[in-house]
Design an enzyme around this catalytic site. Sequence first.
Site, PDB file in Angstrom:
ATOM      1  N   PHE A   1       0.917  -1.351   0.004  1.00  0.00           N
ATOM      2  CA  PHE A   1      -0.049   0.132   0.040  1.00  0.00           C
ATOM      3  C   PHE A   1       0.796   1.476   0.051  1.00  0.00           C
ATOM      4  O   PHE A   1       0.465   2.416  -0.287  1.00  0.00           O
ATOM      5  CB  PHE A   1      -0.990   0.046   1.294  1.00  0.00           C
ATOM      6  CG  PHE A   1      -0.341   0.340   2.626  1.00  0.00           C
ATOM      7  CD1 PHE A   1      -0.297   1.706   2.940  1.00  0.00           C
ATOM      8  CD2 PHE A   1       0.457  -0.640   3.073  1.00  0.00           C
ATOM      9  CE1 PHE A   1       0.388   1.924   4.195  1.00  0.00           C
ATOM     10  CE2 PHE A   1       1.102  -0.359   4.377  1.00  0.00           C
ATOM     11  CZ  PHE A   1       0.869   0.915   4.831  1.00  0.00           C
TER      12      PHE A   1
ATOM     13  N   LYS B   1      -2.508  -7.528  -8.556  1.00  0.00           N
ATOM     14  CA  LYS B   1      -3.435  -7.448  -7.276  1.00  0.00           C
ATOM     15  C   LYS B   1      -2.824  -6.171  -6.608  1.00  0.00           C
ATOM     16  O   LYS B   1      -1.730  -6.351  -5.797  1.00  0.00           O
ATOM     17  CB  LYS B   1      -3.347  -8.671  -6.329  1.00  0.00           C
ATOM     18  CG  LYS B   1      -4.463  -8.345  -5.234  1.00  0.00           C
ATOM     19  CD  LYS B   1      -4.236  -9.397  -3.999  1.00  0.00           C
ATOM     20  CE  LYS B   1      -3.383  -8.577  -3.093  1.00  0.00           C
ATOM     21  NZ  LYS B   1      -4.037  -7.421  -2.841  1.00  0.00           N
TER      22      LYS B   1
ATOM     23  N   GLU C   1      -5.379  -3.744  -1.283  1.00  0.00           N
ATOM     24  CA  GLU C   1      -6.754  -3.613  -1.032  1.00  0.00           C
ATOM     25  C   GLU C   1      -7.108  -2.324  -0.168  1.00  0.00           C
ATOM     26  O   GLU C   1      -8.156  -1.738  -0.161  1.00  0.00           O
ATOM     27  CB  GLU C   1      -7.439  -4.731  -0.317  1.00  0.00           C
ATOM     28  CG  GLU C   1      -6.694  -4.962   1.256  1.00  0.00           C
ATOM     29  CD  GLU C   1      -5.669  -5.627   1.401  1.00  0.00           C
ATOM     30  OE1 GLU C   1      -5.112  -5.802   2.400  1.00  0.00           O
ATOM     31  OE2 GLU C   1      -4.886  -5.828   0.451  1.00  0.00           O
ATOM     32  N   LYS C   2      -6.016  -1.485   0.105  1.00  0.00           N
ATOM     33  CA  LYS C   2      -6.256  -0.288   1.029  1.00  0.00           C
ATOM     34  C   LYS C   2      -6.124   0.864   0.024  1.00  0.00           C
ATOM     35  O   LYS C   2      -6.810   1.875   0.466  1.00  0.00           O
ATOM     36  CB  LYS C   2      -5.027  -0.383   1.988  1.00  0.00           C
ATOM     37  CG  LYS C   2      -5.020  -1.119   3.066  1.00  0.00           C
ATOM     38  CD  LYS C   2      -3.874  -1.298   4.067  1.00  0.00           C
ATOM     39  CE  LYS C   2      -3.835  -2.315   5.025  1.00  0.00           C
ATOM     40  NZ  LYS C   2      -2.392  -1.895   6.168  1.00  0.00           N
TER      41      LYS C   2
ATOM     42  N   CYS D   1       9.983   2.529   2.538  1.00  0.00           N
ATOM     43  CA  CYS D   1      10.945   1.014   2.895  1.00  0.00           C
ATOM     44  C   CYS D   1      12.333   1.329   2.560  1.00  0.00           C
ATOM     45  O   CYS D   1      13.067   0.487   2.668  1.00  0.00           O
ATOM     46  CB  CYS D   1      10.200   0.150   2.357  1.00  0.00           C
ATOM     47  SG  CYS D   1      10.057   0.020   0.504  1.00  0.00           S
TER      48      CYS D   1
END
Length: 237
Positions: free
Chosen positions: A105, A129, A132-133, A237
């Site tokens: 995300f 994919k 989902e956030k 990150c």
Amino acid sequence: IPGIAAKDAFPAWKATPVQHRVRVFLRYQQLIRDNMDKIASLITEEQGKTLEDARGDVFRGLEVVEYACTAASELMGEIVYNVARNVDTFNIREPLGVCAGVCPFNFPAMIPLWMFPMGTVSGNTYVLKPSEKDPGAAIFLAELAHEAGLPNGVLNLVHGSVDTVNRICDHPDIKAISFVGGNNAGKHIHSRGNSNGKRVQANLGAKNHGVILPDADKEATLNALTGAAFGAAGQRC
């Protein structure tokens, strides 16, 4: 069903000459440039980083799309004649088939753009994919890819969490998976994907490690550490 659509689209896309695939991404990189602010605003609304950070997110992904436009030379094979008596060797680069990407995300544009442009310009089809956030940027990027000329079925989006990831790992038609994210998810995907005979690359476990040497410039070091720790809504990150 994305897996079936990607499998059905693969033979025609594989047979599409590389220069035609590259032209799609030449158009795509311009569409990303033209819509930079809209993509950045989608990131800010969903993920929370500043607009300036969000534009950087898009730009770093755009650099990979630009690199995809040079794919023709990267896909060349090799021939060595007479490597041994009466023996020649041939190295031919061929697409695998259906590939998949599972995204985190924290960089909603950059990391999807790390994945599907290089995968598809190489002749593979793709199941992506997004997190989902914050899937909005990836959805819009997929729409732009279609506008640029990517045929139906070549790029497919799926949504969800653990169940969706497990289906990707288990799907017999998916040949390779790319993942960027946390340790636990990465280890799970690597293990489950490998156990199903898939190629898996997993980039995980980073969190702004810093090594400070005695001759480091104090101001530059403090600015770098602060930006690394708190930039991108604290999710670099």
